[in-house]
Design an enzyme around this catalytic site. Structure first.
Site, short mmCIF file in Angstrom:
data_model
loop_
_atom_site.label_atom_id
_atom_site.label_comp_id
_atom_site.label_asym_id
_atom_site.label_seq_id
_atom_site.Cartn_x
_atom_site.Cartn_y
_atom_site.Cartn_z
N TYR A 232 0.81 -1.21 0.00
CA TYR A 232 0.00 0.00 0.00
C TYR A 232 0.85 1.26 0.00
O TYR A 232 2.02 1.24 0.27
CB TYR A 232 -1.06 -0.01 1.09
N GLU A 233 0.19 2.36 -0.38
CA GLU A 233 0.85 3.64 -0.66
C GLU A 233 1.88 3.51 -1.78
O GLU A 233 2.84 4.28 -1.83
CB GLU A 233 1.50 4.23 0.60
N GLY A 234 1.68 2.58 -2.67
CA GLY A 234 2.58 2.37 -3.79
C GLY A 234 3.50 1.20 -3.55
O GLY A 234 4.26 1.18 -2.58
#
Length: 615
Positions: free
Chosen positions: A455-457
């Site tokens: 998550y968050e890339g």
């Protein structure tokens, strides 16, 4: 709330008598890293920071450690085993103990600590709030995500919202009375935000928002009285792609002019995900506008929502990297205590009667310890850069610190979370078969850690950001300045470190910085003509960068420790361990750098060598 930090004891024919560990904040190491690589003293000397004394920081960390070990750690297992629950009526109930812990968290001021004073926060340096946040993530990763997302939403509104939005929402979000979320992706979009379809139609002084968002951390819960959703959506006249995305504030309950709560907005959590880990953190599917449309308020200017959201995303990326550190520290403590108590087989290390006397167990523990301390050094160094970028008196230092912080943001996120996979895996391995059994608790850290790389890339997205936006598009100038600093310190250690034994660290560091420089020059020369080859090498390059920068910082810490030993410090055991840990890191981790350089410069051909049908 009365929660005792009593450690769990497993009994029975399978387990025997095994005392399971309770989280303990590694205060000595945290303070040492804050001072020697984070630059705490220099940050405290900045205008307006006069109250940030070493004694104050130590007191803050001690109190945070008590809360983490006494309140959060005991409910971490409950959050994992029971988790958040969704029920009919789109109601989400947090795991047992979470509500009481959250109330105490807010009442004692921890929720507000990272925020600016004008909104009710304490305005402490980022370096201090980073160290405190490490404890929350170590003791209760799922719990800590609620504050992290709220603080990110606070930053986005504070930077880009109108004065009216700031006044209406930020004081209650800072205090924790209300929480915040980040609503980016949708079922069809994944990481491609250009594919977002959620709509926002103008209606008077607000907009009507409709669409579905997925993977919304703490999107619905019963901890706070209101939830302030930041939502990416498109206006009717929006251009295609990312340039047509706007950002909106959509509160769960509308807020009246006097600050009281009004009617429920047209948004709902239609389900929560069944996940591999972080069960204590509800990950929601959010539906906006099943009726007339959720009322939303535009943040900043139309069509600039993605750039605004990056304020929140960059905050989250650094904090997710910190999650890799936090969960690794907890996994290390758990494995260390097990190794000190578990009796099995004949030991080979004199003076040891438990499995810590087995050389391979010792190797694994040293690996966990060294990698975790390297993550801490990198995270604290990056936090110190942000403080210097925000508050240094010299404009040149501010600019240099900002550019270096931006370069290292994807490294902190991507490298720390990847290293956490190795550390938490090793923690399970030290437990042997016991690690595969949930009752020992070792597996939770490995399961919880895995999402941090996604998550968050994902790591690939972080790596592409590093080589594309942060390296090649600026011609490598920020990286060149960083490498020059690393090389200068390494050369000094070689020339001056013979008397205290840090010359070997310098030689290893020189070899590694050469490898990173060679890889950097290859990417700069290849980017324009063959971007696919550069992207194929991006993740190995990110790992190489993380290894070298963290190894540099560990070597600096070892140099400081050696100097204090030579000066007659009474804290010999801690300081000598810092030197040995850095040497271990050089021998076992920095030795990987030449191989990573070869992967960067030579590996793309095979990565790209097959057609789609050949896979």
């Amino acid at each position: 709330m009365q929660i005792s930090p009593v450690a769990m004891r497993l009994t029975g024919p399978l387990f025997g008598e095994i005392q399971m560990s309770t989280y303990a904040a590694p205060l000595r190491d945290m303070l040492f890293a804050m001072k020697e690589v984070g630059g705490l003293d220099a940050i405290a000397a900045q205008p307006g920071r006069e109250e940030v004394s070493a004694d104050l920081v130590e007191a803050i960390l001690e109190e945070a450690g008590k809360f983490a070990s006494g309140v959060l750690d005991p409910i971490n297992r409950t959050g994992d085993k029971i988790g958040a629950r969704w029920s009919t009526g789109n109601v989400v109930t947090a795991a047992p103990g979470f509500k009481e812990a959250y109330d105490s968290f807010c009442e004692t001021g921890w929720h507000a600590m990272p925020a600016r004073t004008e909104f009710g926060g304490q305005g402490l340096p980022t370096l201090v709030s980073t160290a405190v946040a490490e404890m929350w993530k170590s003791a209760g990763l799922g719990f800590s995500l609620c504050q992290m997302l709220t603080q990110g939403a606070v930053e986005a509104i504070a930077h880009h919202g109108s004065e009216e939005l700031k006044a209406k929402y930020l004081p209650n979000m800072v205090s924790g009375k209300w929480t915040g979320t980040m609503n980016l992706t949708e079922p069809q979009a994944g990481s491609d935000l250009a594919a977002v379809r959620t709509k926002a139609v103008p209606e008077g002084d607000h907009y009507r928002v409709s669409g579905t968002k997925i993977f919304i951390t703490w999107g619905e819960h019963d901890l706070a009285e209101n939830i302030i959703h930041l939502v990416l959506a498109r206006l009717p006249d929006a251009p295609e792609g990312v340039k047509g995305i706007s950002l909106f504030v959509c509160p769960k309950f509308l807020v009246n002019d006097d600050g009281s709560l009004g009617e429920r907005n047209d948004l709902a959590c239609t389900s929560i995900e069944h996940k591999m880990g972080i069960h204590g953190s509800p990950t929601s599917v959010m539906s906006f506008g099943d009726g007339p449309g959720a009322i939303g308020y535009l943040v900043g200017e139309a069509h600039k929502g993605l750039s605004y959201m990056f304020t929140m995303m960059n905050h989250a990326r650094v904090n997710v990297g910190l999650e890799g550190l936090g969960v690794s520290e907890r996994a290390y403590q758990h494995a260390r205590e097990y190794a000190l108590e578990r009796v099995q087989g004949r030991t080979l290390v004199a003076g040891s009667r438990t499995i810590i006397g087995h050389p391979d167990v010792r190797r694994m523990l040293m690996d966990m310890k060294a990698r975790t301390e390297a993550m801490r050094a990198l995270a604290y160094y990056a936090a110190g850069l942000l403080d210097r970028a925000a508050g240094h008196e010299d404009a040149g230092v501010r600019a240099q610190s900002q550019s270096r912080a931006e370069l290292l943001t994807p490294v902190v996120k991507g490298w720390c979370t990847e290293v956490a996979q190795t550390v938490t895996y090793t923690g399970v391995q030290i437990h042997g078969g016991m690690g595969f059994i949930e009752e020992t608790g070792a597996a939770q850290y490995m399961r919880d850690a895995h999402i941090t790389t996604i998550y968050e890339g994902t790591t690939g997205i972080q790596a592409n950001d590093l080589v594309g936006r942060k390296l090649c598009r600026e011609g490598g100038s920020t990286m060149a300045a960083l490498l020059a600093d690393v090389r200068a310190d390494a050369q000094r250690m070689v020339e001056e470190g013979q008397s205290c034994g840090t010359d070997g660290l310098g030689r290893s560091l020189l070899q590694s910085v050469d490898a990173l420089n060679t890889a950097t020059q290859y990417l700069l020369a290849t980017y324009a003509g063959n971007p696919a080859a550069v992207n194929a090498a991006a993740v190995p390059f990110l790992k190489l960068t993380g290894n070298v920068v963290s190894g540099w910082l560990l070597a600096r810490l070892a140099e400081c420790a050696a100097a204090q030993i030579a000066a007659g410090s009474a804290d010999y055991d801690f300081l000598q361990a810092k030197v040995v840990t850095a040497r271990h890191y050089m021998a076992h981790v920095m030795s990987e750098c030449s191989g990573l350089q070869a992967v960067v410069t030579e590996g793309a051909a095979t990565t790209l060598g097959l057609s789609d049908s050949q896979f």
